[in-house]
Design an enzyme around this catalytic site. Structure first.
Site, PDB file in Angstrom:
ATOM      1  N   ARG A   1     -20.407  24.238 -11.038  1.00  0.00           N
ATOM      2  CA  ARG A   1     -19.824  25.557 -11.264  1.00  0.00           C
ATOM      3  C   ARG A   1     -18.811  25.842 -10.157  1.00  0.00           C
ATOM      4  O   ARG A   1     -19.160  25.888  -8.979  1.00  0.00           O
ATOM      5  CB  ARG A   1     -20.913  26.642 -11.259  1.00  0.00           C
ATOM      6  CG  ARG A   1     -20.334  28.032 -11.483  1.00  0.00           C
ATOM      7  CD  ARG A   1     -21.346  29.148 -11.301  1.00  0.00           C
ATOM      8  NE  ARG A   1     -20.646  30.420 -11.337  1.00  0.00           N
ATOM      9  CZ  ARG A   1     -20.939  31.478 -10.595  1.00  0.00           C
ATOM     10  NH1 ARG A   1     -21.944  31.436  -9.741  1.00  0.00           N
ATOM     11  NH2 ARG A   1     -20.227  32.577 -10.697  1.00  0.00           N
TER      12      ARG A   1
ATOM     13  N   GLU B   1     -20.570  38.461 -10.676  1.00  0.00           N
ATOM     14  CA  GLU B   1     -21.154  39.610  -9.971  1.00  0.00           C
ATOM     15  C   GLU B   1     -20.259  40.855  -9.950  1.00  0.00           C
ATOM     16  O   GLU B   1     -19.844  41.327  -8.892  1.00  0.00           O
ATOM     17  CB  GLU B   1     -21.516  39.220  -8.548  1.00  0.00           C
ATOM     18  CG  GLU B   1     -22.553  38.129  -8.457  1.00  0.00           C
ATOM     19  CD  GLU B   1     -23.001  37.823  -7.036  1.00  0.00           C
ATOM     20  OE1 GLU B   1     -24.025  37.130  -6.888  1.00  0.00           O
ATOM     21  OE2 GLU B   1     -22.342  38.287  -6.081  1.00  0.00           O
TER      22      GLU B   1
ATOM     23  N   TYR C   1     -31.077  36.424  -5.240  1.00  0.00           N
ATOM     24  CA  TYR C   1     -31.316  36.165  -3.823  1.00  0.00           C
ATOM     25  C   TYR C   1     -32.586  36.830  -3.305  1.00  0.00           C
ATOM     26  O   TYR C   1     -33.322  36.227  -2.534  1.00  0.00           O
ATOM     27  CB  TYR C   1     -30.088  36.574  -2.994  1.00  0.00           C
ATOM     28  CG  TYR C   1     -28.922  35.639  -3.228  1.00  0.00           C
ATOM     29  CD1 TYR C   1     -28.861  34.408  -2.583  1.00  0.00           C
ATOM     30  CD2 TYR C   1     -27.916  35.957  -4.129  1.00  0.00           C
ATOM     31  CE1 TYR C   1     -27.818  33.517  -2.825  1.00  0.00           C
ATOM     32  CE2 TYR C   1     -26.869  35.070  -4.380  1.00  0.00           C
ATOM     33  CZ  TYR C   1     -26.828  33.859  -3.717  1.00  0.00           C
ATOM     34  OH  TYR C   1     -25.798  32.977  -3.969  1.00  0.00           O
TER      35      TYR C   1
ATOM     36  N   GLU D   1     -26.559  31.104  -9.420  1.00  0.00           N
ATOM     37  CA  GLU D   1     -26.586  31.026  -7.958  1.00  0.00           C
ATOM     38  C   GLU D   1     -27.997  31.292  -7.477  1.00  0.00           C
ATOM     39  O   GLU D   1     -28.663  32.227  -7.933  1.00  0.00           O
ATOM     40  CB  GLU D   1     -25.676  32.060  -7.287  1.00  0.00           C
ATOM     41  CG  GLU D   1     -24.198  31.784  -7.343  1.00  0.00           C
ATOM     42  CD  GLU D   1     -23.401  32.829  -6.571  1.00  0.00           C
ATOM     43  OE1 GLU D   1     -23.941  33.430  -5.600  1.00  0.00           O
ATOM     44  OE2 GLU D   1     -22.237  33.062  -6.937  1.00  0.00           O
TER      45      GLU D   1
ATOM     46  N   HIS E   1     -13.806  35.245  -9.459  1.00  0.00           N
ATOM     47  CA  HIS E   1     -14.777  35.328  -8.377  1.00  0.00           C
ATOM     48  C   HIS E   1     -14.129  36.081  -7.218  1.00  0.00           C
ATOM     49  O   HIS E   1     -14.001  35.572  -6.111  1.00  0.00           O
ATOM     50  CB  HIS E   1     -15.243  33.935  -7.962  1.00  0.00           C
ATOM     51  CG  HIS E   1     -16.564  33.920  -7.257  1.00  0.00           C
ATOM     52  ND1 HIS E   1     -17.614  33.105  -7.617  1.00  0.00           N
ATOM     53  CD2 HIS E   1     -17.021  34.642  -6.200  1.00  0.00           C
ATOM     54  CE1 HIS E   1     -18.644  33.302  -6.808  1.00  0.00           C
ATOM     55  NE2 HIS E   1     -18.301  34.230  -5.936  1.00  0.00           N
TER      56      HIS E   1
ATOM     57  N   ASN F   1     -27.538  35.521 -10.906  1.00  0.00           N
ATOM     58  CA  ASN F   1     -27.569  35.161  -9.491  1.00  0.00           C
ATOM     59  C   ASN F   1     -28.711  35.928  -8.835  1.00  0.00           C
ATOM     60  O   ASN F   1     -28.756  37.160  -8.931  1.00  0.00           O
ATOM     61  CB  ASN F   1     -26.256  35.523  -8.803  1.00  0.00           C
ATOM     62  CG  ASN F   1     -25.089  34.677  -9.270  1.00  0.00           C
ATOM     63  OD1 ASN F   1     -25.264  33.732 -10.041  1.00  0.00           O
ATOM     64  ND2 ASN F   1     -23.898  35.006  -8.803  1.00  0.00           N
TER      65      ASN F   1
END
Length: 445
Positions: free
Chosen positions: A69, A158, A283, A346, A113, A281
């Site tokens: 990616r 995002e 985290y 991600e 991005h 994504n």
């Protein structure tokens, strides 16, 4: 097919910011403004991927991934944000695509991005509806050249983070501090996604996704004020960007005393066009309490109460692998049959990685992080969540936005003074993990 992969982003690795006719982006401008980025770092050189991409493709091949990616830099393709394509810019991505395919690696291209051409920011950026239409034009130029060979497309990366950090709080480019005045940037990004999806479909794109940064939201207590605050934050961070895409509706923003007055007839039909997957994504989770005095003064209906009792990364982010299971099963519970296949686009952690005396990088904390999160993903898949891919962030240590070169997320260590690449222990671990998964059909999903 389940895809094991690694991810990067153009501004964070390419460098060569004026090579091949590339125009300036908001991150070029922002990073050169004093005080914006830690220690005055910029992405002018980054990992010099623009010149060293054959070496980086070799690293991907050695890693054994199914997919890579990467993002396409809008100002490299359209230096001024409109008009015809810059042939040299498209040529770069053409060469990269062919090299990946030659290694049997599926290219997964992200179209935005965060590196908006500066000229479009000067005209209002994502606060302007026109930017959504310019994004569709740019998408068409890229797809005309590459849709015959790139099977997987991600429109936006995002949009919540870009809106919140770029337009609401100003810690990222373009550096505006508008608080709830940033909300039009949410809708116009999503409108751009819808228009870009139509452009991709018209050019035969095989798979189209959007990637959202999602977090499971946990109230600080059972107190009704904390529960209400957690719901308000969930609306802002998660539902504002998932509901329109998956359900064709916006959640209410009453807690913010705001409304999306910029929505026009037909917008939600475009935004909610069927997708082939949702990029997620992840985290860490977020723990939310009722607004304290500072939050209330800013008009925010919540306070981030922080996650405690867990180890943290070099960024200070809590390491909570079970949060990924919580997130995935929560998405399935909320959206049901409206949830398309999910790709973890991600997941990774920053650690203070440096080569030891023998030249190797022993990043065992990252190995533990990846192992725990992959196991959490596999549990969610076993419970019925249709997970189709997992991409580590990141292939390379890179320019980490406002942190400059201080946060290292890579499976490969980069000495930014020499551009020497050194695969870390986690690189070898991930390669072995992929190899173990394939022969026995143990891929999740």
């Amino acid at each position: 097919m389940f895809l094991w992969g690694a991810a990067t982003a153009a501004y964070q690795i390419e460098g060569a910011v004026s090579a091949g006719g590339r125009g300036p982006s908001v991150w070029d401008t922002f990073s050169h403004e004093p005080g914006r980025v830690r220690d005055g770092h910029t992405g002018d050189t980054a990992c010099d991927h623009y010149h060293r991409w054959p070496e980086d493709v070799g690293l991907l091949a050695g890693l054994g991934v199914d997919s890579y990616r990467f993002s396409i830099a809008w100002p490299r393709v359209q230096p001024g944000g409109s008009g015809p394509a810059n042939p040299a810019g498209l040529d770069f991505y053409d060469r990269l695509t062919d090299a990946l395919l030659a290694e049997g690696i599926v290219p997964a291209a992200t179209l935005f991005h965060w590196d908006l051409p500066q000229s479009l920011q000067d005209a209002g950026g994502w606060l302007s509806r026109d930017t959504a239409h310019r994004f569709a034009d740019y998408t068409a130029l890229v797809a005309d050249r590459l849709a015959d060979r790139i099977p997987m497309w991600i429109t936006l990366n995002e949009p919540f983070v870009h809106m919140a950090f770029g337009y609401a709080t100003g810690v990222h480019a373009p550096g505006q501090v508008l608080l709830t005045g940033a909300l039009p940037a949410a809708h116009h990004q999503l409108l751009g996604h819808g228009l870009a999806t139509a452009a991709l479909r018209a050019r035969g794109a095989e798979r189209v996704l959007i990637t959202n940064n999602c977090t499971p939201v946990r109230p600080a207590s059972a107190d009704p004020a904390d529960l209400a605050a957690a719901d308000a934050y969930d609306v802002l961070h998660n539902r504002l960007f998932n509901d329109p895409v998956l359900l064709g509706t916006y959640p209410g923003l009453d807690a913010y005393g705001a409304a999306l007055d910029c929505v026009r007839d037909g917008d939600l039909e475009l935004i909610s066009a069927p997708l082939d997957g949702l990029g997620v994504n992840y985290y860490n989770p977020t723990r939310i309490a009722a607004p304290d005095a500072e939050a209330a003064a800013l008009g925010l209906p919540f306070t981030d109460a922080g996650i405690t009792g867990h180890p943290v990364t070099a960024f200070g982010w809590p390491v909570v692998p079970d949060g990924l299971h919580e997130l995935l099963t929560g998405l399935k519970a909320r959206y049901g049959d409206a949830l398309p296949p999910v790709y973890i686009t991600e997941n990774g952690c920053s650690q203070p990685d440096e080569p030891g005396p023998d030249g190797t990088v022993d990043d065992r904390e990252r190995i533990a992080y990846l192992d725990g999160h992959i196991a959490a993903m596999e549990r969610a898949a076993a419970e019925g969540v249709d997970v189709r891919g997992y991409y580590v962030w990141s292939l390379l240590d890179n320019f980490e936005w406002a942190e400059g070169y201080h946060q290292r997320f890579g499976l490969v260590h980069v000495d930014f003074a020499t551009q020497r690449r050194t695969p870390k222990a986690s690189y070898h671990w991930f390669r072995e993990h992929i190899t173990r998964q394939r022969p026995f059909g143990r891929c999740p999903g």
